[in-house]
Design a protein around this motif. Structure first.
Motif: not given
Length: 115
Positions: A20-28, A35-40, A66-70, A76-81
């Motif tokens: 998973l990838s998530c990009s945001a504005s630089r200032i934010i 972080g990554w959350y989930r809701q089942a 199993r999961f790796t966040i980086s 300006n991107t966060v990943y969840l492998q």
């Protein structure tokens, strides 16, 4: 308006991987813990993983190993492998930015793991 844009969800089989990838504005991004959350279905939203610049990432016990966040500060991107996916990982995954106690959310991306 803060905008977090997620991508990378999908349908996979047990044992497969997704990123998973998530990009945001630089200032934010540069001033936030990401972080990554989930809701089942029928369950509360839960924190999966989080990362702050200069600190070690943290993980929920259910995904450790199993999961790796980086985070890529240049993009300006966060990943969840997510590796070794299980059916119980099925959920909508949300990207989150915690800017000094103010929380911002992405639109969510569905991850479905079939058995």
């Amino acid at each position: 308006q803060v905008q977090l844009v997620e991508s990378g969800g999908g349908l996979v089989q047990t044992g497969e991987s997704l990123r998973l990838s998530c990009s945001a504005s630089r200032i934010i991004f540069s001033n936030s813990a990401m972080g990554w959350y989930r809701q089942a279905p029928g369950k509360q939203r839960e924190l999966v993983a989080s990362v702050t610049s200069g600190r070690s990432p943290s993980y929920a016990d259910s995904v450790k190993g199993r999961f790796t966040i980086s985070r890529d500060n240049a993009k300006n991107t966060v990943y969840l492998q997510m590796n070794s996916l299980k059916p119980e990982d099925t959920a909508v995954y949300y990207c989150n930015a915690n800017l000094r106690g103010s929380y911002f959310w992405g639109q969510g991306t569905q991850v479905t793991v079939s058995s």
